[in-house]
Enzyme design. Structure first.
Site, mmCIF file in Angstrom:
data_model
loop_
_atom_site.group_PDB
_atom_site.id
_atom_site.type_symbol
_atom_site.label_atom_id
_atom_site.label_comp_id
_atom_site.label_asym_id
_atom_site.label_seq_id
_atom_site.Cartn_x
_atom_site.Cartn_y
_atom_site.Cartn_z
ATOM 1 N N GLU A 1 9.937 8.309 -16.698
ATOM 2 C CA GLU A 1 8.568 8.786 -16.933
ATOM 3 C C GLU A 1 8.086 8.429 -18.336
ATOM 4 O O GLU A 1 6.927 8.073 -18.543
ATOM 5 C CB GLU A 1 8.501 10.305 -16.744
ATOM 6 C CG GLU A 1 8.648 10.735 -15.294
ATOM 7 C CD GLU A 1 8.728 12.248 -15.186
ATOM 8 O OE1 GLU A 1 7.688 12.904 -15.201
ATOM 9 O OE2 GLU A 1 9.857 12.778 -15.116
ATOM 10 N N SER B 1 14.778 21.551 -16.595
ATOM 11 C CA SER B 1 13.574 22.345 -16.840
ATOM 12 C C SER B 1 13.960 23.631 -17.551
ATOM 13 O O SER B 1 15.032 24.188 -17.297
ATOM 14 C CB SER B 1 12.904 22.669 -15.501
ATOM 15 O OG SER B 1 12.111 23.833 -15.612
ATOM 16 N N HIS C 1 0.834 -1.220 0.000
ATOM 17 C CA HIS C 1 0.000 0.000 0.000
ATOM 18 C C HIS C 1 0.862 1.262 0.000
ATOM 19 O O HIS C 1 0.420 2.312 0.456
ATOM 20 C CB HIS C 1 -0.955 0.033 1.201
ATOM 21 C CG HIS C 1 -1.689 -1.247 1.448
ATOM 22 N ND1 HIS C 1 -2.931 -1.510 0.911
ATOM 23 C CD2 HIS C 1 -1.331 -2.363 2.140
ATOM 24 C CE1 HIS C 1 -3.319 -2.725 1.289
ATOM 25 N NE2 HIS C 1 -2.358 -3.263 2.028
ATOM 26 N N LYS D 1 16.134 22.080 -11.446
ATOM 27 C CA LYS D 1 15.489 20.792 -11.679
ATOM 28 C C LYS D 1 16.353 19.748 -12.367
ATOM 29 O O LYS D 1 17.141 20.048 -13.249
ATOM 30 C CB LYS D 1 14.232 21.000 -12.525
ATOM 31 C CG LYS D 1 13.142 21.752 -11.800
ATOM 32 C CD LYS D 1 12.384 20.864 -10.847
ATOM 33 C CE LYS D 1 11.491 19.967 -11.657
ATOM 34 N NZ LYS D 1 10.430 19.372 -10.895
#
Ligand code: ARG
Length: 462
Positions: free
Chosen positions: A289, A276, A155, A282
């Site tokens: 992804e 970024s 979980h 960043k």
């Protein structure tokens, strides 16, 4: 002039021509188309349907066309519709009237069914190698992290301590099954459809067995309608690809989570991260992804094929021309993901300290405390209750189980003695789980050794 133009009084409308053509995407199968035609031409001569000399000329012509296409000397044309008729057109232009004999006892329906199978076979061999490279990378990493303690989750809540090696080996096992599925898929793929003709085979005495051998297939299709009209092999491949991508996507999701400052379990290499355009600080896990994102795309390819095939009456229908773009997209996408994944993993740095710290929080040793009580004769359910109360006390007092003093412990169970501390140390919790399949370093070491042998075996197959 269309190769099928005889019964038509009028020209094809330009819109129809464009709409109907598949050359824009099926040209990538030209080597396979030529390979199939060469086997067919050789067989036609063996069976006395064309002469040896004719066959020889056709085969030489086809080989030259293959080379010229490779060298970029020939241009495919939309007017010739698809790869099959483009190559036949090239052949006739090269060797003259004789080229028109090649298509004897063959239809584009069995031809395309063959070409897609040949193409997929070649790509599957490539994908298989890439999958094994990833498996190898996992073994390498796992063997470096046998003692890297981390929290295991259920979980997404801390559950019990494990090691990074054990976690990585879970993915190894998923990919091992993916390899098995790929090999299974290949068995069914390699059924040779030439001889099915358009749908009802042919009256010419073809030697299908010879063609099968020439092309290295396992068997010949056993029904001419089936040979031209199913694309279950492409669907099975996309199912394989979807399951593999699902595995890679879960792995990617974990890498993305772990790379967050909140987890800080992993630092991705600069070479496998991106920045970024506005936020100078960043460093994003874009590779992981994108693998996660492309998973949806491969599922889409599978659904495209399933939906395209649903309700089609036997035998061939033009709908089936739509199989290629989805299939090719799945192949290309999986290939890209498999190429980038191993170096992304191998260049990552795993933060052993952050993982160990995380494993010490969240009462990951609570089950072991219960097991301790069980060892002292308490039924497990009662032990569970006692530990639950202990944990609640710790939460209220902002303590971990290791920080409780013995007197407090004994309020929850008089069975507890001062060997409890050793027993619930997270390292000890992991070390105790040494049955086969467990996370203890010695168990994972054994798993890695077995996996290495398996890997060496399958590297030699296929
Ligand atoms: N380009 C077609 C395809 O990809 C080849 C088969 C065409 N057959 C036909 N009867 N129109 O499916």
């Amino acid at each position: 002039m269309k190769l099928w133009g005889g019964r038509f009084a009028k020209q094809t409308d330009k819109l129809t021509e464009d709409f109907n053509a598949s050359i824009g995407f099926d040209s990538r199968m030209y080597q396979q188309d030529i390979q199939g035609s060469i086997a067919h031409a050789a067989m036609l001569a063996r069976q006395g349907i064309i002469s040896e000399q004719e066959s020889h000329q056709i085969i030489t012509g086809l080989e030259e066309i293959g080379q010229e296409l490779e060298d970029g000397q020939l241009q495919f044309s939309v007017a010739a519709e698809d790869v099959h008729m483009n190559i036949e057109t090239f052949l006739t232009a090269k060797i003259g009237e004789l080229g028109k004999k090649l298509h004897t006892a063959r239809s584009r329906n069995d031809q395309v069914s063959l070409d897609v199978r040949l193409y997929l076979r070649d790509e599957m061999a490539e994908l298989r190698k890439l999958l094994l490279v990833l498996e190898d990378a996992l073994l390498k990493l796992a063997s470096q992290h046998l003692d890297t303690i981390m929290p295991g989750y259920t979980h997404l809540q801390k559950a019990q301590p494990i090691t990074l090696a054990h976690h990585l080996m879970a993915y190894f096992e998923m990919l091992r099954r993916d390899l098995g599925r790929l090999d299974d898929c290949r068995q069914r793929l390699l059924s040779m459809p030439l001889g099915s003709g358009a749908l009802a085979a042919t009256g010419f005495p073809l030697d299908r067995e010879f063609v099968r051998q020439q092309l290295g297939f396992i068997e010949i299709t056993r029904n001419s309608l089936d040979g031209v009209s199913d694309r279950d092999f492409a669907i099975e491949f996309c199912s394989w690809a979807s399951i593999l991508m699902m595995h890679l996507s879960r792995f990617s999701e974990e890498i993305i989570l772990w790379a967050s400052e909140e987890f800080s379990f992993v630092t991705l290499d600069d070479g496998f991260s991106t920045g970024s355009s506005i936020m100078p600080q960043k460093k994003n896990p874009d590779v992981a992804e994108l693998v996660r994102g492309k998973t949806g795309r491969v599922y889409g390819d599978l659904i495209t094929l399933l939906t395209m095939m649903k309700s089609l009456p036997l035998a061939y229908n033009k709908d089936m021309q739509e199989d290629k773009e989805a299939l090719f997209d799945a192949i290309d996408t999986v290939k890209k993901c498999l190429l980038v994944f191993p170096p992304m993993l191998l260049t990552s740095r795993f933060n052993q300290e952050a993982m160990a710290r995380a494993a010490r929080g969240g009462f990951t040793n609570a089950t072991d405390m219960a097991d301790y009580l069980v060892n002292r004769g308490l039924p497990f359910r009662d032990a569970h209750e006692a530990v639950g109360k202990t944990v609640r006390y710790c939460i209220d007092n902002r303590l971990t189980l290791d920080e409780l003093d013995l007197a407090t412990y004994r309020q929850f169970s008089p069975l507890i003695e001062d060997d409890i501390y050793e027993f619930i140390d997270v390292k000890a919790c992991v070390a105790r789980r040494r049955i086969p399949g467990g996370p203890a370093p010695e168990a994972v070491q054994a798993a890695i050794e077995e996996a290495r042998q398996w890997l060496a075996g399958v590297q030699n197959e296929g």
